[in-house]
Design a protein around this motif. Sequence first.
Motif, PDB file in Angstrom:
ATOM      1  N   ILE A   1      -9.189   8.699   5.011  1.00 27.95           N
ATOM      2  CA  ILE A   1      -8.768   7.838   3.901  1.00 27.95           C
ATOM      3  C   ILE A   1      -9.650   6.594   3.822  1.00 27.95           C
ATOM      4  O   ILE A   1      -9.781   6.003   2.745  1.00 27.95           O
ATOM      5  CB  ILE A   1      -7.289   7.437   4.028  1.00 27.95           C
ATOM      6  N   TYR A   2     -10.272   6.237   4.943  1.00 31.12           N
ATOM      7  CA  TYR A   2     -11.169   5.070   4.934  1.00 31.12           C
ATOM      8  C   TYR A   2     -12.450   5.384   4.175  1.00 31.12           C
ATOM      9  O   TYR A   2     -13.020   4.518   3.484  1.00 31.12           O
ATOM     10  CB  TYR A   2     -11.470   4.637   6.367  1.00 31.12           C
TER      11      TYR A   2
ATOM     12  N   MET B   1      -4.589   1.427   2.262  1.00 31.40           N
ATOM     13  CA  MET B   1      -3.187   1.498   1.898  1.00 31.40           C
ATOM     14  C   MET B   1      -3.016   2.088   0.496  1.00 31.40           C
ATOM     15  O   MET B   1      -2.111   2.898   0.254  1.00 31.40           O
ATOM     16  CB  MET B   1      -2.547   0.112   1.950  1.00 31.40           C
ATOM     17  N   THR B   2      -3.893   1.705  -0.429  1.00 26.64           N
ATOM     18  CA  THR B   2      -3.838   2.262  -1.787  1.00 26.64           C
ATOM     19  C   THR B   2      -4.082   3.756  -1.769  1.00 26.64           C
ATOM     20  O   THR B   2      -3.388   4.531  -2.445  1.00 26.64           O
ATOM     21  CB  THR B   2      -4.882   1.569  -2.682  1.00 26.64           C
ATOM     22  N   VAL B   3      -5.074   4.187  -0.972  1.00 24.90           N
ATOM     23  CA  VAL B   3      -5.353   5.619  -0.856  1.00 24.90           C
ATOM     24  C   VAL B   3      -4.136   6.354  -0.301  1.00 24.90           C
ATOM     25  O   VAL B   3      -3.751   7.415  -0.788  1.00 24.90           O
ATOM     26  CB  VAL B   3      -6.586   5.869   0.041  1.00 24.90           C
ATOM     27  N   SER B   4      -3.498   5.776   0.718  1.00 26.66           N
ATOM     28  CA  SER B   4      -2.310   6.387   1.320  1.00 26.66           C
ATOM     29  C   SER B   4      -1.199   6.526   0.299  1.00 26.66           C
ATOM     30  O   SER B   4      -0.500   7.551   0.260  1.00 26.66           O
ATOM     31  CB  SER B   4      -1.839   5.538   2.503  1.00 26.66           C
ATOM     32  N   ARG B   5      -1.027   5.503  -0.543  1.00 25.76           N
ATOM     33  CA  ARG B   5       0.026   5.566  -1.552  1.00 25.76           C
ATOM     34  C   ARG B   5      -0.253   6.646  -2.595  1.00 25.76           C
ATOM     35  O   ARG B   5       0.669   7.296  -3.088  1.00 25.76           O
ATOM     36  CB  ARG B   5       0.164   4.196  -2.227  1.00 25.76           C
TER      37      ARG B   5
ATOM     38  N   LEU C   1      -6.109   7.732 -10.723  1.00 27.61           N
ATOM     39  CA  LEU C   1      -7.083   8.735 -11.160  1.00 27.61           C
ATOM     40  C   LEU C   1      -8.431   8.529 -10.472  1.00 27.61           C
ATOM     41  O   LEU C   1      -9.112   9.499 -10.111  1.00 27.61           O
ATOM     42  CB  LEU C   1      -7.247   8.678 -12.680  1.00 27.61           C
ATOM     43  N   LYS C   2      -8.824   7.251 -10.277  1.00 26.75           N
ATOM     44  CA  LYS C   2     -10.098   6.963  -9.615  1.00 26.75           C
ATOM     45  C   LYS C   2     -10.090   7.455  -8.171  1.00 26.75           C
ATOM     46  O   LYS C   2     -11.046   8.082  -7.707  1.00 26.75           O
ATOM     47  CB  LYS C   2     -10.378   5.458  -9.654  1.00 26.75           C
ATOM     48  N   VAL C   3      -8.984   7.211  -7.470  1.00 23.62           N
ATOM     49  CA  VAL C   3      -8.876   7.646  -6.072  1.00 23.62           C
ATOM     50  C   VAL C   3      -8.871   9.167  -5.983  1.00 23.62           C
ATOM     51  O   VAL C   3      -9.539   9.763  -5.129  1.00 23.62           O
ATOM     52  CB  VAL C   3      -7.609   7.055  -5.423  1.00 23.62           C
ATOM     53  N   LYS C   4      -8.136   9.825  -6.875  1.00 28.47           N
ATOM     54  CA  LYS C   4      -8.083  11.286  -6.847  1.00 28.47           C
ATOM     55  C   LYS C   4      -9.439  11.900  -7.156  1.00 28.47           C
ATOM     56  O   LYS C   4      -9.811  12.941  -6.594  1.00 28.47           O
ATOM     57  CB  LYS C   4      -7.036  11.791  -7.840  1.00 28.47           C
ATOM     58  N   LYS C   5     -10.199  11.265  -8.031  1.00 26.61           N
ATOM     59  CA  LYS C   5     -11.533  11.761  -8.344  1.00 26.61           C
ATOM     60  C   LYS C   5     -12.429  11.710  -7.112  1.00 26.61           C
ATOM     61  O   LYS C   5     -13.161  12.665  -6.815  1.00 26.61           O
ATOM     62  CB  LYS C   5     -12.134  10.931  -9.476  1.00 26.61           C
ATOM     63  N   VAL C   6     -12.353  10.616  -6.362  1.00 29.75           N
ATOM     64  CA  VAL C   6     -13.157  10.481  -5.138  1.00 29.75           C
ATOM     65  C   VAL C   6     -12.690  11.508  -4.104  1.00 29.75           C
ATOM     66  O   VAL C   6     -13.514  12.117  -3.403  1.00 29.75           O
ATOM     67  CB  VAL C   6     -13.059   9.049  -4.571  1.00 29.75           C
TER      68      VAL C   6
ATOM     69  N   MET D   1       0.579  16.593   8.883  1.00 34.75           N
ATOM     70  CA  MET D   1       1.400  16.031   9.951  1.00 34.75           C
ATOM     71  C   MET D   1       1.634  14.544   9.720  1.00 34.75           C
ATOM     72  O   MET D   1       2.761  14.061   9.798  1.00 34.75           O
ATOM     73  CB  MET D   1       0.715  16.238  11.302  1.00 34.75           C
ATOM     74  N   ALA D   2       0.551  13.833   9.403  1.00 38.85           N
ATOM     75  CA  ALA D   2       0.685  12.397   9.163  1.00 38.85           C
ATOM     76  C   ALA D   2       1.521  12.129   7.910  1.00 38.85           C
ATOM     77  O   ALA D   2       2.348  11.224   7.870  1.00 38.85           O
ATOM     78  CB  ALA D   2      -0.698  11.766   9.010  1.00 38.85           C
ATOM     79  N   ARG D   3       1.293  12.959   6.899  1.00 37.87           N
ATOM     80  CA  ARG D   3       2.035  12.774   5.660  1.00 37.87           C
ATOM     81  C   ARG D   3       3.527  12.983   5.871  1.00 37.87           C
ATOM     82  O   ARG D   3       4.364  12.276   5.320  1.00 37.87           O
ATOM     83  CB  ARG D   3       1.505  13.752   4.609  1.00 37.87           C
ATOM     84  N   SER D   4       3.886  13.990   6.676  1.00 42.20           N
ATOM     85  CA  SER D   4       5.294  14.262   6.920  1.00 42.20           C
ATOM     86  C   SER D   4       5.970  13.119   7.660  1.00 42.20           C
ATOM     87  O   SER D   4       7.143  12.840   7.458  1.00 42.20           O
ATOM     88  CB  SER D   4       5.454  15.568   7.712  1.00 42.20           C
ATOM     89  N   LEU D   5       5.215  12.433   8.518  1.00 42.01           N
ATOM     90  CA  LEU D   5       5.777  11.288   9.235  1.00 42.01           C
ATOM     91  C   LEU D   5       6.054  10.143   8.278  1.00 42.01           C
ATOM     92  O   LEU D   5       7.044   9.414   8.426  1.00 42.01           O
ATOM     93  CB  LEU D   5       4.813  10.837  10.342  1.00 42.01           C
ATOM     94  N   VAL D   6       5.184   9.966   7.283  1.00 39.97           N
ATOM     95  CA  VAL D   6       5.375   8.895   6.306  1.00 39.97           C
ATOM     96  C   VAL D   6       6.569   9.202   5.403  1.00 39.97           C
ATOM     97  O   VAL D   6       7.423   8.358   5.157  1.00 39.97           O
ATOM     98  CB  VAL D   6       4.095   8.710   5.453  1.00 39.97           C
ATOM     99  N   LEU D   7       6.630  10.455   4.896  1.00 44.46           N
ATOM    100  CA  LEU D   7       7.649  10.817   3.925  1.00 44.46           C
ATOM    101  C   LEU D   7       8.943  11.313   4.550  1.00 44.46           C
ATOM    102  O   LEU D   7       9.934  11.506   3.855  1.00 44.46           O
ATOM    103  CB  LEU D   7       7.097  11.909   2.994  1.00 44.46           C
TER     104      LEU D   7
END
Length: 339
Positions: free
Chosen positions: A4-5, A16-20, A34-39, A50-56
């Motif tokens: 994500i970095y 943090m924005t990418v994570s959101r 849209l800009k983040v998804k394009k990248v 795994m990391a996503r499941s811990l967040v959500l």
Amino acid sequence: MVTIYDIAAQANVSAMTVSRVINNTGKISEKTRLKVKKVMDELGYVPNQMARSLVLQQTRILFLLITDIMNPFYTTLARGAEDAARKHGYRLLFGNSDESLDKEGEYINTILTTRVDGALLAPAGDPSLPHLEQLRKHNVPFVLLDREVPGIACDIVLGDSKDGARSLVEHLVKQGHRRIALVNGSSSISSARLRLQGFQEAMKLNDLTLREEDIHETTFGPHLDVEAMGLWIDTIVMDSMPTAIMAGNNVLAVVLIRLLRARGLRIPEDISVVCFDDFGLNSEVDPFITVAAQQAYQFGYLGMQMLIERIQERNSPPPWKRIMLPAELIVRRSVKTQG
């Protein structure tokens, strides 16, 4: 491996924005999203589930545990469950207990350690209660299929085993049969108990004598005692010859027919056979056995829908739901009319 970095640096936003964006949380403008998804697409980023499941606090993974993968009823049920899961954006893990409590216990541990969001289960039988209590203790939502377990309140999808068994006996009686035998699953399984009750009630309503020796109890699954069933056939069928036998499910029916044919008996010329459950795609190739067919696909599909609703409403859970699906009598060639 893209992180994500890396995405944050190229999109000129914070990690943090990418994570959101990845987790669909927080307030972010549509332009930034849209800009983040394009990248992410350009870099070929694959989210760390795994990391996503811990967040959500969710994995979007569900578990289906059945008792006999070789039984066409359960394979069709599994298809219904998978279709419903995919429709709602869930992936499905799968286990087969082979009617074994020990194996079922191993899969319960797997359900707990993989942190799935919920489980759809056909329990091995009444002794499965501690396994279900373990799921309840760890707050894992679950729905039962095909079999009840005394002592646990939960959502459940059942077939009308009692009425289906009655319809099979009634059909045999209409064809002139007076002495009817039964080979059935274990009395520790609720569906087997109900099929026995339906059989007994239909015999009584038609003033037919029910001999204790005409009922053979074994197991529904792959570990049924074929030798014991053969001895029962030699004692009951070959000696005193009932004119018809009802099998408690399709697996028992296949074994029964194989044993009868090995003894030179023709179906239906020498003895008639009916059973609970149909034979999946095999029944379309050469329809032969008269059955009380259950809505196998609907078992899986409706059960999965109930499970997902339970997961989504876990903060304010609704009352337990109970769905009863009727069986359909399908008349084929395995019953001879008695003179």
